[in-house]
Design an enzyme around this catalytic site. Structure first.
Site, PDB file in Angstrom:
ATOM      1  N   ASP A  34       0.856  -1.183   0.000  1.00 46.54           N
ATOM      2  CA  ASP A  34       0.000   0.000   0.000  1.00 46.54           C
ATOM      3  C   ASP A  34       0.896   1.238   0.000  1.00 46.54           C
ATOM      4  O   ASP A  34       2.113   1.136   0.132  1.00 46.54           O
ATOM      5  CB  ASP A  34      -0.982  -0.006   1.167  1.00 46.54           C
ATOM      6  CG  ASP A  34      -0.309  -0.002   2.531  1.00 46.54           C
ATOM      7  OD1 ASP A  34       0.903   0.254   2.584  1.00 46.54           O
ATOM      8  OD2 ASP A  34      -0.988  -0.253   3.526  1.00 46.54           O
ATOM      9  N   ASP A  71      -7.840  -7.338   1.386  1.00 47.81           N
ATOM     10  CA  ASP A  71      -6.862  -7.515   2.465  1.00 47.81           C
ATOM     11  C   ASP A  71      -7.495  -7.004   3.749  1.00 47.81           C
ATOM     12  O   ASP A  71      -8.388  -6.149   3.716  1.00 47.81           O
ATOM     13  CB  ASP A  71      -5.570  -6.741   2.186  1.00 47.81           C
ATOM     14  CG  ASP A  71      -5.710  -5.265   2.535  1.00 47.81           C
ATOM     15  OD1 ASP A  71      -5.270  -4.873   3.638  1.00 47.81           O
ATOM     16  OD2 ASP A  71      -6.286  -4.499   1.732  1.00 47.81           O
TER      17      ASP A  71
END
Length: 375
Positions: free
Chosen positions: A91, A270
Site C-alpha cells: 500500500d 486484504d
C-alpha cells in the site's frame, strides 16, 4: 501483468479471474494476508503457502521507517529480504501517515509527518512514494492518496478527492519516469476515493480510468460507515470501473463483508482482522464466530473447525486452544491466526468454485446466515 476474466456468476456480479504476475499467478477472488513489516504476524511462510496464500501485502510506511530503504535495496528487494517468492502488494503508506504519524502537515506538495517510532521528520509525496515502492519491489504498488475520515462533510470530502486526483497524476508521471529495480514488472493501481458520497465516488471512478492502469483499488471504506452504505459505494464504483481489470477493496473486512463485496464484483481483499482477532481469541469458522476464551469451550474436545481448513483445525481441540489462550501462551495466537487465515483462504476459494459452477448466489445466502452467528 495480465488479468483474464474467466466467468461471471449467474444472477450476480461475482467474478472469477486469473491475475498473472512475474512472481506467479493469482486466482481471484483472492484474500491477501497483511504482512505489515513484510511478515504476517506469527505465521511462517511455509504455513501461508500450505493454506493457499497466493499474494501477501506489506506496508510502505512501516518498511520505509524500519528497516529503511537502504537495507531492502541491499537485500535485493522485499522478496529476497523476506524470502517470500510469490506476488506481493504494497500500500502507499497514506492511511498510516494519516492515522499513525504525529504532527502531520498536509499541503499540495505532500504530507510532512513525524515518525511514530522516534519522532523523526519525514515527507511523503507522490513522487517519493512511487520511488519507495520501486525500491521495495512489490509486484503491485498503490498510488499515494489522502485518506479522509469516513464521516467527513461533503465539502471536505470533495476538496480531499481533488487533491488525491492531482497526486495521482504525479504518481503516474513518476511511474513513467522510473523503472523496476529487480527485473520484474511492477503495476501501479489508482485508488478511488470519495467517502460515502455517490457523486464523488462516480467522479473518482471515471477519473482514474484515464491512466489505463493494470487494476483499480477502492479505498476509504470500512472506516465506520454502516455496512449497507459501504455496499452501496462498491456498487456505484464497480458500475463504472472497467470490467476487464481487477478491483481491489482495501482493508475489508469480515467474512460477510467479503462475500457481499464479491457478490458486487470485487476481486481482491486484504484485512488485518484474521490475525489481529485471532491473537485476541476470536475465531472465524464455517459455522460462525467463536470467542475461544469463553468458559463453554473449557471441556469441548472437538476440532477447532470440523471442515479442517488447516492442519491446526483437526490437530488441536477447542479445549486445548482455550487452555493456551487463557494461559497466555504464544502458541494460542499462532494457532488462532493460522486458522483464521486458512478460513479466509477457504472462503474466497470456495466462492471462486461456486462462481465457476454457477451456484454462488445460493451458497452465499446460506454462508452469510452462518457467518453472522456467534457460537
Amino acid at each position: 501483468m495480465n488479468f483474464h476474466l474467466e466467468h461471471t456468476a449467474r444472477s450476480s456480479h461475482a467474478r472469477a479471474g486469473l491475475l498473472t504476475t512475474d512472481h506467479g499467478p493469482i486466482e481471484t477472488p483472492v484474500f491477501m494476508p497483511v504482512g505489515t513489516a513484510a511478515s504476517v504476524k506469527g505465521i511462517f511462510h511455509r504455513d501461508l503457502k500450505e493454506v493457499g496464500a497466493r499474494i501477501i501485502l506489506a506496508n510502505t510506511y512501516h518498511l520505509y521507517l524500519r528497516p529503511g530503504m537502504e537495507i531492502i535495496e541491499k537485500a535485493g528487494g522485499v522478496h529476497r529480504f523476506s524470502t517470500w517468492d510469490r506476488p506481493m502488494l504494497t500500500d502507499s503508506g497514506g492511511f498510516q501517515v494519516f492515522s499513525l504519524a504525529q504532527c502531520r502537515k498536509l499541503t499540495e506538495e505532500g504530507c510532512r509527518f513525524s515518525s511514530h517510532i522516534d519522532g523523526s521528520k519525514h515527507l511523503f509525496n507522490p513522487e517519493k512514494v512511487v520511488d519507495i515502492q520501486r525500491t521495495i519491489g512489490a509486484d503491485i504498488m498503490m498510488a499515494f492518496d489522502e485518506c479522509p475520515p469516513g464521516d467527513s462533510p461533503r465539502d471536505y470530502a470533495a476538496k480531499s478527492l481533488r487533491l488525491t486526483h492531482r497526486w495521482l497524476e504525479r504518481c503516474f508521471e513518476q511511474y513513467a519516469r522510473t523503472q523496476p529495480k529487480y527485473g520484474h514488472y511492477q503495476a501501479l493501481f489508482p485508488i478511488v476515493q470519495g467517502c460515502t458520497y455517490p457523486d464523488l465516488r462516480s467522479e473518482s471512478a471515471r477519473f482514474v480510468q484515464q491512466f489505463g492502469a493494470d487494476g483499480y483499488a477502492i479505498g476509504g471504506l470500512a472506516v465506520g460507515e454502516p455496512a449497507p452504505v459501504m455496499y452501496e459505494m462498491i456498487e456505484v464504483v464497480n458500475a463504472i470501473l472497467p470490467q476487464d481489470k481487477p478491483r481491489y477493496l482495501m482493508g475489508v473486512g469480515t467474512p460477510v463483508n467479503i462475500l457481499e463485496a464479491i457478490d458486487r464484483g470485487v476481486d481482491m481483499f486484504d484485512c488485518v482482522m484474521p490475525t489481529r482477532n485471532g491473537r485476541n481469541g476470536m475465531l472465524f469458522t464455517s459455522e460462525g464466530i467463536i470467542n475461544i476464551r469463553n468458559q463453554k469451550w473449557r471441556d469441548d474436545f472437538s476440532p477447532i473447525d470440523p471442515m479442517g481448513h488447516c492442519f491446526a483445525d483437526t490437530l488441536y481441540s477447542k479445549a486445548y486452544l482455550r487452555h493456551l489462550a487463557v494461559s497466555g501462551e504464544m502458541l494460542a495466537a499462532q494457532i488462532a491466526s493460522l486458522h483464521n487465515i486458512a478460513f479466509y483462504m477457504w472462503l474466497v476459494d470456495e466462492a471462486r468454485r461456486r462462481i465457476l459452477d454457477d451456484t454462488f448466489p445460493e451458497w452465499k445466502r446460506e454462508m452469510v446466515g452462518k457467518l453472522m452467528q456467534r457460537l
